[in-house]
Scaffold this motif. Sequence first.
Motif, PDB file in Angstrom:
ATOM      1  N   GLN A  10      23.304  -9.188  -0.561  1.00  0.00           N
ATOM      2  CA  GLN A  10      23.087  -9.255  -1.837  1.00  0.00           C
ATOM      3  C   GLN A  10      21.724  -8.574  -1.947  1.00  0.00           C
ATOM      4  O   GLN A  10      20.709  -8.994  -2.772  1.00  0.00           O
TER       5      GLN A  10
ATOM      6  N   ASN B 189      28.923  -4.383  -5.052  1.00  0.00           N
ATOM      7  CA  ASN B 189      30.653  -4.122  -5.578  1.00  0.00           C
ATOM      8  C   ASN B 189      30.995  -2.773  -6.072  1.00  0.00           C
ATOM      9  O   ASN B 189      29.979  -2.305  -6.844  1.00  0.00           O
ATOM     10  N   GLY B 190      31.944  -2.158  -5.907  1.00  0.00           N
ATOM     11  CA  GLY B 190      32.326  -0.928  -6.680  1.00  0.00           C
ATOM     12  C   GLY B 190      33.781  -0.786  -6.753  1.00  0.00           C
ATOM     13  O   GLY B 190      34.641  -1.328  -6.220  1.00  0.00           O
TER      14      GLY B 190
ATOM     15  N   ASN C 145      21.493  -6.686  -8.452  1.00  0.00           N
ATOM     16  CA  ASN C 145      21.612  -8.099  -8.519  1.00  0.00           C
ATOM     17  C   ASN C 145      21.431  -8.556  -7.316  1.00  0.00           C
ATOM     18  O   ASN C 145      22.235  -8.341  -6.088  1.00  0.00           O
TER      19      ASN C 145
ATOM     20  N   THR D  49      21.716 -11.905  -6.580  1.00  0.00           N
ATOM     21  CA  THR D  49      22.665 -13.203  -6.265  1.00  0.00           C
ATOM     22  C   THR D  49      24.214 -12.820  -5.974  1.00  0.00           C
ATOM     23  O   THR D  49      24.906 -13.233  -5.400  1.00  0.00           O
ATOM     24  N   LEU D  50      24.620 -11.665  -6.552  1.00  0.00           N
ATOM     25  CA  LEU D  50      26.067 -10.861  -6.431  1.00  0.00           C
ATOM     26  C   LEU D  50      26.022  -9.926  -5.037  1.00  0.00           C
ATOM     27  O   LEU D  50      24.937  -9.244  -5.105  1.00  0.00           O
ATOM     28  N   ARG D  51      27.172 -10.034  -4.501  1.00  0.00           N
ATOM     29  CA  ARG D  51      26.953  -8.882  -3.794  1.00  0.00           C
ATOM     30  C   ARG D  51      27.349  -7.381  -4.281  1.00  0.00           C
ATOM     31  O   ARG D  51      27.582  -7.447  -5.514  1.00  0.00           O
TER      32      ARG D  51
ATOM     33  N   SER E 176      28.783  -1.512  -9.351  1.00  0.00           N
ATOM     34  CA  SER E 176      28.147  -2.390 -10.389  1.00  0.00           C
ATOM     35  C   SER E 176      26.891  -3.216  -9.974  1.00  0.00           C
ATOM     36  O   SER E 176      26.996  -3.412  -8.800  1.00  0.00           O
ATOM     37  N   GLU E 177      26.093  -3.709 -10.958  1.00  0.00           N
ATOM     38  CA  GLU E 177      25.259  -4.622 -10.752  1.00  0.00           C
ATOM     39  C   GLU E 177      24.384  -4.190  -9.191  1.00  0.00           C
ATOM     40  O   GLU E 177      24.384  -5.080  -8.470  1.00  0.00           O
TER      41      GLU E 177
ATOM     42  N   LEU F 204      35.655  -1.968  -3.479  1.00  0.00           N
ATOM     43  CA  LEU F 204      34.868  -1.940  -2.553  1.00  0.00           C
ATOM     44  C   LEU F 204      33.988  -3.092  -2.541  1.00  0.00           C
ATOM     45  O   LEU F 204      33.335  -3.361  -3.503  1.00  0.00           O
ATOM     46  N   GLU F 205      33.597  -3.449  -1.388  1.00  0.00           N
ATOM     47  CA  GLU F 205      32.325  -4.786  -1.422  1.00  0.00           C
ATOM     48  C   GLU F 205      31.695  -4.833   0.068  1.00  0.00           C
ATOM     49  O   GLU F 205      32.196  -4.528   0.812  1.00  0.00           O
TER      50      GLU F 205
ATOM     51  N   ASN G 194      29.562 -15.473  -4.489  1.00  0.00           N
ATOM     52  CA  ASN G 194      28.884 -14.296  -4.607  1.00  0.00           C
ATOM     53  C   ASN G 194      29.451 -13.166  -4.725  1.00  0.00           C
ATOM     54  O   ASN G 194      28.991 -11.978  -4.703  1.00  0.00           O
TER      55      ASN G 194
ATOM     56  N   ALA H 214      37.657  -6.442  -3.363  1.00  0.00           N
ATOM     57  CA  ALA H 214      37.822  -5.537  -2.247  1.00  0.00           C
ATOM     58  C   ALA H 214      38.416  -6.587  -1.170  1.00  0.00           C
ATOM     59  O   ALA H 214      39.047  -5.927  -0.166  1.00  0.00           O
TER      60      ALA H 214
END
Lengths: 168, 180
Positions: B153, B118-119, B112, B114-116, B108-109, B148-149, A97, A123
């Motif tokens: 989700q 992020n940037g 979404n 499903t995905l974490r 980004s996204e 970055l995260e 994920n 990250a």
Amino acid sequence: VTAQWDLITRTEVTGSASVVTFSSIGSYQAYRVIATTLDSSGSDYLAMRLNGNTSNMYSVGYFANSTGGAVVANGFTTYNSVGINAGTNAPGTANSNALNVIDIGFANSTTLAKPAIALGGWARNMLRASGVIYNSSSATTSISLAVGLPFSTLTVNTVVTLYGRNIA
Amino acid sequence: MPLVSLIEKKSVSGVNSVTFSSIPATYRDLRVIIYYATNTVGNFNGTVRCQFNGSTSNIYNNELWNAENANLLTQASIIGSNNFMLGSGGPSASNNSSNRNPIDFYISEYRNTTLRRNGLSNNWGGGVLDSGSASSGNPYNYAYTGALEQESQTALSSITLFLSGTDNFIGTTMHLYGIG
């Protein structure tokens, strides 16, 4: 002077892994690729090729570091089949994920070699900033993205978006 | 189809924290452009920080570099913080009338599930340091870049931007753009 980025196309890899190739890309003066991807091995890089070219025409220099370690610099190295070493170590399937976010921009000159910049990172692993010269003055007709060495597939949970821009 | 649409512009002064809320779920990615200064007396050696969806949990990860002049100050991997860093340094009270520090933050996204989240954040610029700075040079240059995260989700609907410590933004503009 005004400039507008147009959204050309977007691809989501949700099923079987594949190399992403954009072949209907119009004719813009500059392109930008935003990719969010993971890699099943978790240890390789995102790479880009223009016009499917695998010859010795991609020169890459970069700064990078991993997990808080020292930033290292690598002078320009010419690659033959890697394409543009744009991203960084991507999350593996154990982190399915998570995402590696990559931002690539390049000028689409038809009289000069094409300069590109790329910034990518995850990250919890690595951050990389690259400067690239694609030593061709041919018009760009296709853009392909895949993971690492060699130019293999993008795995699931990958989104790649292509933008184009002309200077008004 | 245009890439960029301005969602909201905020012009702020005298506040430590700014929130973009009720972000429309009609774009693919987001971009935040910040031009900031602070009211710090002496040098502002703090940072600009961010939280998503008001979460103060320890779910923010940050791989970053931070440099000033010719000195690489920080190269860090921060796991499990309660916010992440977007940039650092910047004009303080003695020079905030004529200098601003720019930050370009790409997310980004953001919808979404499903995905974490992020940037990538970039903070490059130059300016005039207060006298007596430990970091010599006038003008000076700084650079920050970070991946970055947020380990979430949940679709992103609000972004909070704030200064570390108790100082306030002065004469600061923040633009939130929707992309794609």
